[in-house]
Design a protein around this motif. Structure first.
Motif, PDB file in Angstrom:
ATOM      1  N   PHE A 109       0.831  -1.202   0.000  1.00 43.08           N
ATOM      2  CA  PHE A 109       0.000   0.000   0.000  1.00 43.08           C
ATOM      3  C   PHE A 109       0.866   1.252   0.000  1.00 43.08           C
ATOM      4  N   ARG A 112       2.765   1.830  -3.276  1.00 40.31           N
ATOM      5  CA  ARG A 112       1.881   2.290  -4.349  1.00 40.31           C
ATOM      6  C   ARG A 112       1.477   3.747  -4.177  1.00 40.31           C
ATOM      7  N   TRP A 113       1.166   4.174  -2.957  1.00 37.12           N
ATOM      8  CA  TRP A 113       0.590   5.486  -2.734  1.00 37.12           C
ATOM      9  C   TRP A 113       1.531   6.488  -2.087  1.00 37.12           C
ATOM     10  N   ALA A 116       0.649   9.623   0.618  1.00 41.73           N
ATOM     11  CA  ALA A 116      -0.820   9.641   0.607  1.00 41.73           C
ATOM     12  C   ALA A 116      -1.385   8.416   1.323  1.00 41.73           C
ATOM     13  N   ALA A 117      -0.614   7.328   1.378  1.00 39.57           N
ATOM     14  CA  ALA A 117      -1.063   6.130   2.093  1.00 39.57           C
ATOM     15  C   ALA A 117      -1.256   6.420   3.573  1.00 39.57           C
TER      16      ALA A 117
END
Length: 173
Positions: A109, A112-113, A116-117
């Motif tokens: 997670f 990927r982000w 922002a995660a």
């Protein structure tokens, strides 16, 4: 002591000591946001109850929201710094070592982000306290982490407390 008894005792304390409500909300949010402590403290349920008490007991809304946001941001910051200090070694500590699948999901997670995660993860139970720790382990830049941390803490505190405070007031009218 079971969780229901703890919830009742905490809310009874808040009702008796109304002036302490912001401090209590901030402390609960802090505990809820620390990677390991969040598993032991049922803070979300108590904070939702405090939200309802805001409307019922005419407690000031914004100081409680601000205190909860500060507590949540401070807890995530501590988890982040712990992750930076221990790096990959944090995975070998309890409870991380007991939940390798959860840690792997958090890593995916976060990859990927990015920062922002941290903001998105705050709104999902177990991820709330794990994502900041993993962000620290991965070396997410402090400014990006803190921006996501503080902004999401403000939104999280509002979303957690406002429904109880507003809905209860609306039903009383």
């Amino acid at each position: 002591m079971d969780l229901e008894a703890l919830r009742i005792a905490a809310l009874g304390f808040v009702e008796t000591h109304r002036a302490w409500t912001p401090l209590i909300a901030g402390t609960l949010a802090f505990c809820e946001s620390i990677a390991f402590l969040s598993l032991l403290v049922p803070a979300t349920v108590i904070l939702i109850g405090i939200g309802a008490m805001i409307g019922a007991a005419d407690l000031p809304f914004w100081p409680v929201v601000a205190a909860a946001a500060v507590g949540a941001a401070a807890g995530d910051w501590l988890s982040y710094e712990f992750g930076r200090a221990y790096g990959e070694g944090a995975k070998r500590l309890w409870p991380m070592r007991r939940y390798p699948a959860m840690v792997a999901k958090g890593e995916t997670f976060l990859r990927r982000w990015g920062a922002a995660a941290v903001a998105v993860g705050r709104f999902f139970g177990p991820a709330r306290a794990v994502v900041p720790l993993i962000a620290g382990m991965f070396g997410v830049a402090r400014p990006a982490f803190q921006a996501a941390n503080v902004l999401s803490a403000l939104v999280w505190a509002f979303v957690l407390l406002a429904p109880g405070a507003g809905l209860l007031a609306w039903f009383q009218d």
